[in-house]
Design an enzyme around this catalytic site. Structure first.
Site, PDB file in Angstrom:
ATOM      1  CE  LYS A 181      -3.370  -0.985  -0.492  1.00  0.00           C
ATOM      2  NZ  LYS A 181      -3.906  -1.545  -1.759  1.00  0.00           N
ATOM      3  NE  ARG A 207       2.026  -7.802  -7.973  1.00  0.00           N
ATOM      4  CZ  ARG A 207       0.951  -7.135  -7.569  1.00  0.00           C
ATOM      5  NH1 ARG A 207       1.094  -6.017  -6.870  1.00  0.00           N
ATOM      6  NH2 ARG A 207      -0.261  -7.567  -7.855  1.00  0.00           N
ATOM      7  CG  HIS A 265       4.064  -7.627  -0.430  1.00  0.00           C
ATOM      8  ND1 HIS A 265       4.237  -6.432  -1.087  1.00  0.00           N
ATOM      9  CD2 HIS A 265       2.820  -8.064  -0.766  1.00  0.00           C
ATOM     10  CE1 HIS A 265       3.151  -6.145  -1.771  1.00  0.00           C
ATOM     11  NE2 HIS A 265       2.272  -7.122  -1.611  1.00  0.00           N
TER      12      HIS A 265
END
Length: 470
Positions: free
Chosen positions: A154, A198, A208
């Site tokens: 985020k 990613r 992550h």
């Protein structure tokens, strides 16, 4: 008698006519200057105008009807243009000025310079060395160098990760096929990747993966992917990441978890092992935490959303990984925060979600790579749509007090790097303009003797033609 009188009268008339004709062609440059000889200023004129400065002289147009002398200019020094005319080779208003110290030259205003208002005057909160502010890496995409993207949840990492694989201008762009989550980012002429992220290599070190995991995992993964014949060559790993305002990031993670996200497959590897259930308990009994309220989200003491940015950037092996009994909490927090600051400062690059254009600018200057399309600043996000009271905001800041300190440190470093890089570019542009002006002056100096001969020949030919006509 009349005939004798006519002869006496004809002689002075012819003499006067001869003198006027000779004066006209022998001294042609006096025509315009003598035309106004003896003229007095009019009564309504307040006085002679003030002499314009160098910049105004270069920009003022020549007066209408002004006749310019055709005589050759003086042989010494670069040619001086007529008053009121702009020299075509020099646009910076240095016409007729002696060639001395370049520091006295008038510089064109830089819209990006701090003193012109585009860059607000920065008041640094932290002291950073010149090495900390100067970021330029000699990234060899054709060699063995690798950019490693540490993706914190985020922080806008998904958007930035797509920029890396779809928006960089490369000799061999990444190949992204529809329906596939990963792109192929090979070096020019090789089947080796230059990007660990990613969208290129996938979650090869775990979902992550943090700084502790990546630094211990990426070198081994890249050695397996690379050709054996290249193992003898050195490889540079350039770590990059994105950070975000802690309150906004926390609210965004809460909304994401509320929709069903868990990140349960994250490995959290540290010192060769994953944490035990006792070291890392879960906050919910079921498969996910869908529908969780903000109060429930904040009340879980094991919530990894708390101070996530510090934990993912620090070296967890310094504090016993996830074993909270390894040292007291205060000492653990101090070490984690300092480790995160050091790792962030020593990274090749980091950006801030709240400053997309500056992030693009610093990345391009750091790696000497250009993006195809400019970054877009999105001010409306899911976190911005959450309406919380001041008490809830203050509680989130208390839960993320380490992230708040890290972000203040990161923001100050980011802004100082941006200002420093902008100032360096301004200095390089100014030096480039000085060099261009110096070359122009030398060019005019070399060209002058030839122009002198051409002008003299033109004046001579004009006089001869007039004599023949006369």
């Amino acid at each position: 008698m009349d005939e004798r009188f006519n002869k006496w009268l004809l002689t002075p008339v012819l003499t006067l006519l001869f003198v006027v004709i000779m004066y006209q062609y022998v001294s042609p440059s006096c025509t315009s200057s003598c035309a106004n000889f003896g003229e007095q200023p009019r009564a309504d004129d307040a006085g002679p105008p003030a002499a314009p400065g160098p910049a105004r002289r270069a920009q003022a147009p020549p007066e209408q009807g002004e006749r310019r002398p055709q005589l050759p200019p003086p042989p010494r020094g670069p040619p001086e243009g007529p008053r009121g005319a702009a020299a075509p080779e020099d646009e910076d208003g240095e016409l007729g000025e002696p060639e001395e110290d370049d520091d006295d030259e008038e510089e064109e205003p830089d819209s990006e310079a701090p003193e012109n208002g585009s860059l607000p005057r920065l008041e640094p909160r932290f002291n950073f060395s010149l090495k900390d502010l100067t970021r330029f890496v000699d990234f060899n995409i054709k060699g063995r160098d690798v950019i490693v993207f540490l993706h914190i949840q985020k922080t806008g990492g998904t958007t930035f990760g797509r920029h890396l694989v779809k928006n960089i201008r490369l000799e061999q762009p990444c190949s992204c096929k529809a329906g596939q989550k990963k792109c192929t980012c090979h070096r020019p002429g090789k089947k080796e990747t230059w990007l660990f992220s990613r969208f290129s290599t996938g979650w090869s070190c775990g979902l992550h993966a943090d700084w502790t995991e990546l630094t211990n995992c990426v070198p081994a993964i890249m050695e397996k992917k690379d050709c054996p014949r290249n193992h003898s060559h050195t490889r540079n790993f350039y770590y990059i990441t994105m950070l975000r305002d802690p309150v906004s990031r926390y609210l965004s993670e809460w909304k994401h978890v509320q929709r069903g996200a868990t990140w349960k497959t994250s490995l959290h590897m540290c010192d060769g092992r994953s944490p035990t259930p006792d070291e890392l308990p879960t906050c919910y009994p079921g498969d996910d935490w869908s529908g969780v309220s903000l109060r429930e989200f904040m009340d879980c003491p094991y919530n990894l959303a708390n101070n996530r940015q510090v934990r993912m950037l620090a070296d967890l092996s310094l504090v016993g990984c996830y074993n909270l009994t390894f040292m007291n909490e205060s000492e653990r927090n101090t070490i984690l925060l300092q480790s995160a600051k050091n790792n962030l400062k020593n990274m090749a690059f980091f950006g801030l979600t709240e400053f997309q254009r500056k992030t693009q600018f610093l990345f391009e200057r750091t790696f000497n790579l250009k993006f195809i399309s400019p970054f877009t600043q999105f001010n409306i996000t899911r976190a911005s749509n959450v309406d919380i009271n001041e008490g809830a905001r203050q509680h989130i800041e208390e839960l993320n007090f380490l992230d708040v300190q890290l972000y203040e440190y990161a923001k100050d470093l980011f802004q100082q790097r941006y200002h420093h890089t902008k100032q360096l570019e301004h200095q390089r542009d100014r030096q480039k303009r000085r060099e261009e002006r110096r070359l122009q002056r030398e060019h005019r100096g070399h060209r002058w003797p030839k122009e002198d001969g051409n002008t003299e020949r033109a004046v001579t030919e004009d006089y001869n033609s007039q004599v023949v006509r006369w």
